[in-house]
Design a protein around this motif. Sequence first.
Motif, PDB file in Angstrom:
ATOM      1  N   ALA A 162      -6.171   2.710  -4.877  1.00 29.93           N
ATOM      2  CA  ALA A 162      -7.447   3.472  -4.485  1.00 29.93           C
ATOM      3  C   ALA A 162      -7.506   4.367  -3.544  1.00 29.93           C
ATOM      4  CB  ALA A 162      -8.330   2.307  -4.307  1.00 29.93           C
ATOM      5  N   THR A 163      -6.565   3.970  -2.334  1.00 31.91           N
ATOM      6  CA  THR A 163      -6.600   4.834  -1.138  1.00 31.91           C
ATOM      7  C   THR A 163      -5.793   6.406  -1.797  1.00 31.91           C
ATOM      8  OG1 THR A 163      -6.313   3.257   0.430  1.00 31.91           O
ATOM      9  CG2 THR A 163      -5.889   5.289   1.039  1.00 31.91           C
ATOM     10  N   GLY A 164      -4.825   6.330  -2.315  1.00 34.13           N
ATOM     11  CA  GLY A 164      -3.992   7.453  -2.950  1.00 34.13           C
ATOM     12  C   GLY A 164      -4.948   8.204  -4.031  1.00 34.13           C
ATOM     13  N   GLY A 165      -5.425   7.602  -4.522  1.00 38.31           N
ATOM     14  CA  GLY A 165      -6.603   8.159  -5.671  1.00 38.31           C
ATOM     15  C   GLY A 165      -7.679   9.217  -4.842  1.00 38.31           C
ATOM     16  N   GLU A 167       2.773   6.215  -5.756  1.00 36.60           N
ATOM     17  CA  GLU A 167       2.690   6.147  -7.319  1.00 36.60           C
ATOM     18  C   GLU A 167       1.483   7.212  -7.453  1.00 36.60           C
ATOM     19  OE1 GLU A 167       2.458   3.629 -11.346  1.00 36.60           O
ATOM     20  OE2 GLU A 167       2.597   2.450  -9.159  1.00 36.60           O
ATOM     21  N   VAL A 168       0.316   6.915  -7.289  1.00 37.80           N
ATOM     22  CA  VAL A 168      -0.792   7.811  -7.622  1.00 37.80           C
ATOM     23  C   VAL A 168      -0.697   9.042  -7.124  1.00 37.80           C
ATOM     24  CG1 VAL A 168      -3.310   7.946  -7.294  1.00 37.80           C
ATOM     25  CG2 VAL A 168      -2.257   5.682  -7.659  1.00 37.80           C
ATOM     26  N   LEU A 189       1.251  -7.134  -4.311  1.00 37.39           N
ATOM     27  CA  LEU A 189       0.309  -6.576  -5.477  1.00 37.39           C
ATOM     28  C   LEU A 189      -1.022  -6.244  -4.704  1.00 37.39           C
ATOM     29  CD1 LEU A 189       1.127  -9.219  -8.379  1.00 37.39           C
ATOM     30  CD2 LEU A 189       1.868  -6.602  -8.176  1.00 37.39           C
ATOM     31  N   ALA A 190      -1.760  -6.830  -4.054  1.00 40.27           N
ATOM     32  CA  ALA A 190      -2.837  -6.540  -3.370  1.00 40.27           C
ATOM     33  C   ALA A 190      -2.883  -5.480  -2.584  1.00 40.27           C
ATOM     34  CB  ALA A 190      -3.483  -7.853  -2.381  1.00 40.27           C
ATOM     35  N   ALA A 240       0.720  -1.185   0.144  1.00 42.33           N
ATOM     36  CA  ALA A 240       0.089  -0.030  -0.068  1.00 42.33           C
ATOM     37  C   ALA A 240       0.876   1.282  -0.127  1.00 42.33           C
ATOM     38  CB  ALA A 240      -0.944  -0.213   1.214  1.00 42.33           C
ATOM     39  N   VAL A 241       2.039   1.168   0.572  1.00 47.86           N
ATOM     40  CA  VAL A 241       3.045   2.233   0.517  1.00 47.86           C
ATOM     41  C   VAL A 241       3.401   2.607  -0.906  1.00 47.86           C
ATOM     42  CG1 VAL A 241       5.294   2.937   1.113  1.00 47.86           C
ATOM     43  CG2 VAL A 241       3.904   1.745   2.719  1.00 47.86           C
TER      44      VAL A 241
END
Length: 428
Positions: free
Chosen positions: A385-388, A269-270, A377-378, A263-264
Amino acid sequence: MPQPDLTLTPAGPALAPRYREHPASGPLVRHRPPPRPAPRNPYLRLFALPGTRAFTAGNLIARIPSGMFGVSAVIMIAGRYDSYALAGAVTATGMAAGALAAPWIARLVDRRGQARVAVPAAAYMALGQLLLLLCVHEKAPAWTLFLIAAATATAPNMGGMSRARWAHLLRGDPDALHTANAFEQAVDELCFMLGPVLAAALGSMLFPEAGTLVAATLLLGGALLLAAQRSTEPPIAPRTAAGSPLRTRGMVPLLAVFLATGAVFGSMEVVALAFVDGPVAGPVLALQAAGSCAAGLLYGRARRTARLRTCLAAMAVLMAMPLLAATTGSLLALAGGLLVAGMATAPTMLTGMGLVQRLTPASQLNEGMTLAVTALLAGVAAGSATGGWAADHAPFPAFGFLAPIAAATLALALCAATGVGRPARARA
């Protein structure tokens, strides 16, 4: 000056070999030149082993497409259907299907051998990408793209197979294996840094489907070259009744840490792409991978390794650098912050993968490492999604950079709470 000795042979007289007395023991021995000293550089010592250069070259060729397929699919689908939403959904479907299929393919590799499984799996994946290319070119119905992406996501874990070869060749030498794992982590970063750039360049300079075509060719060609190196392929270990590596003590908590760590990466990236929002976003983001690659190579030369909790603590601290840099509004400062933040990635992943190798039985090594990649990958998907969401609902421009800090802190908390990576005595 002594005259050379002559001896009679079936072909006539010939010079006899000269002998000398060993100064310590006295018996006559043939003089031989002294062996060459081993290279001082630990990476050069790795590739002095027979067969390592060949299997590394094949594995590198086959791993570059891992960073190409997603970008290539987005370019050709969005260009043909004029829909980035469709392109993103098809790519996400392929990633999800690949994450589900990867552990089963890895289990087959452990039970049947790398050469017997990797080539058919790579060939099926390459043919599926070519079929996807044809459907996009002919603008087939959108549901066919989802079906092909889901049904042909069978790319084998090439990095896991390479690490398994090093583990076989360097068994009994933990320092050399540490260096080999560091090299493999640097290769991962290099592929994810070069793959998207290569895919974007091919799609823009030639034709939209060029990236997918080249990636499929590289995957199959690299798999064939790797499979041909039978001398370094680890033997099939005897099957055990241990069941899935998930049953191994400590494996599930470690995978939870990998999930948070992924998740980091996904959120960073996003968030970085949304913050830069321009043509230089890709090169700026690539600096994070460059920092990770450099740190991984340096970490591989170290004789002592850090604990996973220490690496995660360093990651949580360094992930604050992009946030601080973004508050200045300077793109140059953000680039430097991402470079510094990336330096925590490779040591953390290297230490985590080392734990996976120690926890997983030899007969299930590929499956264990693939489960770790699947968890990553998960986590990347969840982090994206969180970053977006954070980028869209940011009360101030740099708000989104709090997401990777929160994910790194979560990974550290999980590691500390579960005791992952502690010595056996400390856990007891």
